[in-house]
Enzyme design. Structure first.
Site, PDB file in Angstrom:
ATOM      1  N   HIS A   1       0.794  -1.234   0.000  1.00  0.00           N
ATOM      2  CA  HIS A   1       0.000   0.000   0.000  1.00  0.00           C
ATOM      3  C   HIS A   1       0.821   1.277   0.000  1.00  0.00           C
ATOM      4  CE1 HIS A   1       0.982  -0.011   4.255  1.00  0.00           C
ATOM      5  NE2 HIS A   1       0.550   1.222   4.331  1.00  0.00           N
TER       6      HIS A   1
HETATM    7  C1  UD1 Z   1      -2.312   5.439   5.948  1.00  0.00           C
HETATM    8  C2  UD1 Z   1      -1.030   5.937   6.595  1.00  0.00           C
HETATM    9  C3  UD1 Z   1       0.056   4.893   6.480  1.00  0.00           C
HETATM   10  C4  UD1 Z   1      -0.411   3.553   7.006  1.00  0.00           C
HETATM   11  C5  UD1 Z   1      -1.696   3.168   6.311  1.00  0.00           C
HETATM   12  C6  UD1 Z   1      -2.236   1.848   6.792  1.00  0.00           C
HETATM   13  C7  UD1 Z   1      -0.602   8.371   6.472  1.00  0.00           C
HETATM   14  C8  UD1 Z   1       0.210   9.393   5.805  1.00  0.00           C
HETATM   15  N1  UD1 Z   1      -0.537   7.141   5.934  1.00  0.00           N
HETATM   16  O1  UD1 Z   1      -2.071   5.261   4.569  1.00  0.00           O
HETATM   17  O2  UD1 Z   1       1.183   5.303   7.227  1.00  0.00           O
HETATM   18  O3  UD1 Z   1       0.590   2.595   6.774  1.00  0.00           O
HETATM   19  O4  UD1 Z   1      -2.662   4.196   6.548  1.00  0.00           O
HETATM   20  O5  UD1 Z   1      -3.390   1.501   6.096  1.00  0.00           O
HETATM   21  O6  UD1 Z   1      -1.253   8.636   7.449  1.00  0.00           O
HETATM   22  N2  UD1 Z   1      -9.421   4.414   1.944  1.00  0.00           N
HETATM   23  C9  UD1 Z   1     -10.606   3.721   1.938  1.00  0.00           C
HETATM   24  N3  UD1 Z   1     -11.177   3.416   3.150  1.00  0.00           N
HETATM   25  C10 UD1 Z   1     -10.645   3.753   4.328  1.00  0.00           C
HETATM   26  C11 UD1 Z   1      -9.438   4.479   4.327  1.00  0.00           C
HETATM   27  C12 UD1 Z   1      -8.834   4.789   3.129  1.00  0.00           C
HETATM   28  O7  UD1 Z   1     -11.135   3.395   0.887  1.00  0.00           O
HETATM   29  O8  UD1 Z   1     -11.228   3.431   5.392  1.00  0.00           O
HETATM   30  C13 UD1 Z   1      -8.771   4.718   0.643  1.00  0.00           C
HETATM   31  C14 UD1 Z   1      -9.130   6.065   0.092  1.00  0.00           C
HETATM   32  O9  UD1 Z   1      -9.180   5.974  -1.265  1.00  0.00           O
HETATM   33  C15 UD1 Z   1      -7.929   6.912   0.481  1.00  0.00           C
HETATM   34  C16 UD1 Z   1      -6.788   5.914   0.408  1.00  0.00           C
HETATM   35  O10 UD1 Z   1      -7.367   4.687   0.824  1.00  0.00           O
HETATM   36  O11 UD1 Z   1      -7.763   8.020  -0.349  1.00  0.00           O
HETATM   37  C17 UD1 Z   1      -5.640   6.289   1.274  1.00  0.00           C
HETATM   38  O12 UD1 Z   1      -6.033   6.457   2.636  1.00  0.00           O
HETATM   39  P1  UD1 Z   1      -5.112   7.372   3.614  1.00  0.00           P
HETATM   40  O13 UD1 Z   1      -5.619   7.298   5.000  1.00  0.00           O
HETATM   41  O14 UD1 Z   1      -4.943   8.716   3.007  1.00  0.00           O
HETATM   42  O15 UD1 Z   1      -3.705   6.694   3.519  1.00  0.00           O
HETATM   43  P2  UD1 Z   1      -3.263   5.160   3.557  1.00  0.00           P
HETATM   44  O16 UD1 Z   1      -2.687   4.814   2.239  1.00  0.00           O
HETATM   45  O17 UD1 Z   1      -4.351   4.285   4.102  1.00  0.00           O
END
Ligand code: UD1
Length: 364
Positions: free
Chosen positions: A205
């Site tokens: 991821h």
């Molecule tokens: C975040 C953390 C990362 C951690 C990871 C674990 C930061 C900078 N990054 O990254 O350190 O390793 O979480 O998962 O804080 N999304 C969903 N559902 C959710 C959450 C996210 O669909 O419940 C999708 C959305 O499209 C979103 C993307 O995942 O834009 C990224 O989510 P985000 O929280 O921005 O970062 P992660 O890649 O999950």
């Protein structure tokens, strides 16, 4: 009168860290309340962890959701400030290195509320990684810093942090692992049947691996090669699924030997990891969990902020380079892979140490 400690979680890797801390605070007791920023919101990324790990219901959920780093961080800060005013705690406790960690630490520090950082001092020395920025900045504004490995103190001292603020307590995520190992859902239940000749678990991821179509395509091709020899179980992060679809790489997720599934709960993932021949990952947490379980781990990153998993544990760094990954895979097939030992203080009692130190600090 506010609570003593306002604890913050936001994203999936925070939940297994806060679970033993809330339990140890209840035990001591320390009067703590929990805020969920809502950075992760899908049931499979959030609710299931609260249920499985018995984390108390958050006092409030800020419901910030997904966005760019700037917007997400700013939204958390704006929503957290009135909660902090309302609760007026003696301290704010943050865990890990996600955007929720730095956002809430920054709000607290500017208001003169002491910040406690659990999992301080880890450094990848790669500032292209958003988490590295979050780690460095959170540590700079923290009053009490709890570390998971001894080495972390050197990083903090180099950055001018007073060693008197730093306490080596061990790894709260491993507290959760030890506490739940017997409850882990066996792999055969999650998979329907356990592949007779073993299997690998893959998680992917990191933006550096999934946000570049060339790198993601090459990684998925390498996984396909591995899957010809060993089935690959792949609980896919929503970010990765979205990226694969955006880049037209969806067919590469459907290849023979690759068992794609939605994100799984903590107890399912623990069972899958415990029973695996091998883990391939770019996660921080899994590098530690595989070390604690003695399962070989190939980390698809160029660096790690958790060096003890390499020097003492079962972790090998390959980056996204197909040749390095396949060479390391061949070694695992040949002799079972790297064997390690359990790092110091990864003994299931880190949260207890934190609660003890914090009680003393609050009473002083
Ligand atoms: C975040 C953390 C990362 C951690 C990871 C674990 C930061 C900078 N990054 O990254 O350190 O390793 O979480 O998962 O804080 N999304 C969903 N559902 C959710 C959450 C996210 O669909 O419940 C999708 C959305 O499209 C979103 C993307 O995942 O834009 C990224 O989510 P985000 O929280 O921005 O970062 P992660 O890649 O999950």
């Amino acid at each position: 009168m506010g609570c003593e400690v306002l604890c913050v979680v936001g994203a999936r890797p925070n939940f297994m860290k806060i679970a033993p801390i809330m339990a140890a605070f209840a035990e001591r007791p320390i009067d703590a309340r929990l805020v969920h920023t809502g950075q992760h919101y899908d049931a499979s990324m959030s609710d299931s962890f609260f249920e499985q790990l018995g984390i108390p219901r958050p006092h409030v959920n800020l419901e910030v959701g997904s966005s760019t780093h700037a917007v997400q961080t700013a939204d958390i800060m704006r929503a957290f400030e009135p909660v902090l005013d309302q609760e007026s705690p003696r301290a704010v406790l943050v865990v890990g290195d996600v955007n929720s960690t730095i956002a809430c630490a920054l709000v607290a520090a500017k208001k003169g509320v002491p910040v406690i950082h659990v999992e301080a001092g880890l450094r990848s020395f790669d500032r292209r990684m958003p988490e590295e920025i979050n780690r460095v900045l959170t540590d700079q504004i923290s009053d009490l810093l709890f570390t998971t490995e001894r080495h972390a103190l050197d990083n903090l001292v180099r950055e001018g942090i007073d060693p008197a603020r730093v306490h080596f307590v061990g790894n709260v995520m491993i507290d959760t692992l030890r506490r739940n190992l017997e409850r882990a859902v066996p792999a055969e239940r999650t998979l329907g049947e356990r592949p007779a000749a073993g299997y690998a678990v893959l998680t992917l991821h990191r933006p550096s691996n999934v946000d570049d179509p060339g790198i993601l395509a090459a990684l998925l091709d390498t996984v396909t090669t591995i899957a010809e020899r060993l089935p690959v179980v792949f609980p896919i992060h929503p970010r990765t699924r979205a990226a694969a679809e955006r880049f037209g790489l969806g067919d590469r997720l459907q290849r023979p030997g690759i068992r794609l599934m939605p994100p799984v709960g903590y107890l399912e993932m623990l069972g899958l990891t415990r029973d695996a021949t091998l883990v391939l990952t770019d996660s921080g947490g899994l590098q530690e969990e595989t070390t604690a379980l003695g399962v070989p781990c190939i980390t698809l990153r160029e660096n790690t902020e958790r060096p003890v998993t390499m020097t003492e544990g079962t972790n090998t760094l390959t980056g996204p380079d197909p040749d390095k990954i396949l060479q390391c895979f061949a070694e695992v097939l040949a002799d079972g892979g790297k064997r390690g030992r359990i790092p110091e203080f990864w003994d299931g009692r880190a949260a207890e140490r934190i609660a003890g130190l914090l009680r003393g600090w609050l009473d002083a």
